[in-house]
Design an enzyme around this catalytic site. Sequence first.
Site, PDB file in Angstrom:
ATOM      1  N   ASP A   1      -8.577  -7.227  12.787  1.00  0.00           N
ATOM      2  CA  ASP A   1      -8.222  -8.581  13.220  1.00  0.00           C
ATOM      3  C   ASP A   1      -9.168  -9.081  14.305  1.00  0.00           C
ATOM      4  O   ASP A   1      -9.629 -10.229  14.267  1.00  0.00           O
ATOM      5  CB  ASP A   1      -6.773  -8.612  13.708  1.00  0.00           C
ATOM      6  CG  ASP A   1      -6.432  -7.436  14.614  1.00  0.00           C
ATOM      7  OD1 ASP A   1      -7.347  -6.688  15.007  1.00  0.00           O
ATOM      8  OD2 ASP A   1      -5.242  -7.263  14.938  1.00  0.00           O
TER       9      ASP A   1
ATOM     10  N   ASP B   1       0.823  -1.212   0.000  1.00  0.00           N
ATOM     11  CA  ASP B   1       0.000   0.000   0.000  1.00  0.00           C
ATOM     12  C   ASP B   1       0.856   1.261   0.000  1.00  0.00           C
ATOM     13  O   ASP B   1       0.363   2.348   0.322  1.00  0.00           O
ATOM     14  CB  ASP B   1      -0.905   0.022   1.246  1.00  0.00           C
ATOM     15  CG  ASP B   1      -2.274  -0.589   0.963  1.00  0.00           C
ATOM     16  OD1 ASP B   1      -2.473  -1.083  -0.156  1.00  0.00           O
ATOM     17  OD2 ASP B   1      -3.134  -0.574   1.859  1.00  0.00           O
TER      18      ASP B   1
END
Length: 623
Positions: free
Chosen positions: A354, A201
């Site tokens: 997560d 990214d």
Amino acid sequence: MEESNDLLFKTDNPAKQSISSFFLKAHEASNVLKKQFPIPISTKTDKQGKGSFLFSFITGLLLFTFLVLTLEIVAYWNRWYLQNPEGTEKEGWMHSTYFSWILFRARYISFPVKILSDICIVLSVVQSLDRIILCLGCLWIKLRNIKPRIQCEAFKAETDFPMVLVQLPMCNEKEVYEQAISSACQLDWPKDKILIQVLDDSDDERICLLIQAEVSKWNQRGINIIHRHRLSRSGYKAGNLKSAMSCDYVKNYEFVAIFDADFQPGPDFLKKTVPHFNGNPDLALVQARWSFANKDENLLTRVQYISLCFHFEVEQQVNGVFFNFFGFNGTAGVWRIKALEDCGGWLDRTTVEDMDIAVRAHLCGWNFILLNDVRVLCEAPESYETYQKQQHRWHSGPINLFRLCLPTVLTSKISVWKKANLIFLFFLLRKLILPFYSFSLIGFILPITMFVPGTELPVWLICYVPIIMSLFNSFLAPGTFPFILPHLLFENTMSMTKFSAMFSGLLQLGSSHEWVVTKKAGRPLKPEMLEAIEIDTKSHSSPDVRRRTLDGKLVEKSKSKEKKEVSSVPVKKGKQIYKEELAVALLLLIAAGRSLLAAKPIHFYLLLFQGMMFLIVGFGLFP
């Protein structure tokens, strides 16, 4: 908006037309500036507003306690405290003010402070019981030698090995990208059964090209590895992982291993984790334990090591054994891809993607295991600024997630026992109540009780219990006994960041949606390495760049929209000043002075040492 503008500018009055024309031009100029210099609407204003409110509250309390302490020192010097406040003739304005304060304190302040003290005692008992139960569970696991066992035989032939996808999400990781890719490429697994995705990214084109060159190097050595560079960083890490899982070839893989850029798995990582899925169709996640490669770098890394040892050894291990659930750590874990798809895949609705996917998988009936004896080397933040940003994200996201997933938890088909654990222990107690209680106790209630006789917190609550818990934490982290006191004082200081983060998530402030990449030290690149890479802007003018993969197919690689020049020479920043921490430090030191008047030595030393720690952190001197 356009309709209202049309109505505004349509008029026959020349004066009004000129004014309208002026505003129209200003509006158009504003739009041009916004396009050329986009300003994120997210976090800075909200963080400053939240910080200024907290700072204003603490400053007001600080000023009040300073005035009261000055007044009581004068009263102590003149022995006014031995006089009856109602039957004594007033001697001057200060004498009168002191007795007015005594009466006001007895009538209006003592009772509320006493209630707050009692609440602290109750919450301390609840926290202690939670810790004791977790520790007893850990002891039971050790005594009975309970650990995850491989239920079926390991793979005998290469044809028995399942297809494994390895994902390395990263963003501008110039310090650690090389070691991350190197570690992943050295995983011991059949080459035709593994594919490594470098999910880049980065918005710095030079770093992106460095990563691409590293991938190409390992590609030429016969490693199945590809480089994916997204068009934008939408969704942050969750968006990156979601984008990678949408590739057509992912359907050929059964498991996915995820490693952050600073993690270095050993070559046998997959052979120690993937076999646990054999004969265990309900298993969704195998999580490995973190091991800090730089735990002895400075005092900050040492106190982090103590906290993380308790987290893995006690919290995650106990929850994994007794509930088959714990929060995924975002890295150093292997997921069954079917489980990811079953629970809806990666979502970017919070900064703890997560934990989000772990909760949703748990609600779908999937199980998790922690391999406490499988360690993966990683890097702990080495500066307080970096650590503070990390902790803010880790403590604002869970509250936001709890708000979003509570209806789903209540209507899920898991057992009532697991629902109760998820709501009351996992979220409410450990993610909401304890951060609120920790800072409220240290930064507000404890100092105030020093000015209100009869409401003092008991010594066992503020001294003995924390020391016992710190001793146990030190036992779990061998070699950290000399750092017990700094760890205890620093954790109390960090409670301010956790308290503020908790409120950000609870009130949906902009900072609760901020995803800041944790800065790593790693192996820094030499400046000449970055300068040696020439970026040909003309060759990258096309929005899509095509690249050939190992299987001979062409896949699309998106180019970054913007090119941002990043100086290769690091700029040395001065020590950052944290004004909220400094305000709390002065408050605690003033309360320590008041505890001397009350002849409370234990309270004095605690307030003094804790105030000094806040002072050190506030001036940017930690570690």
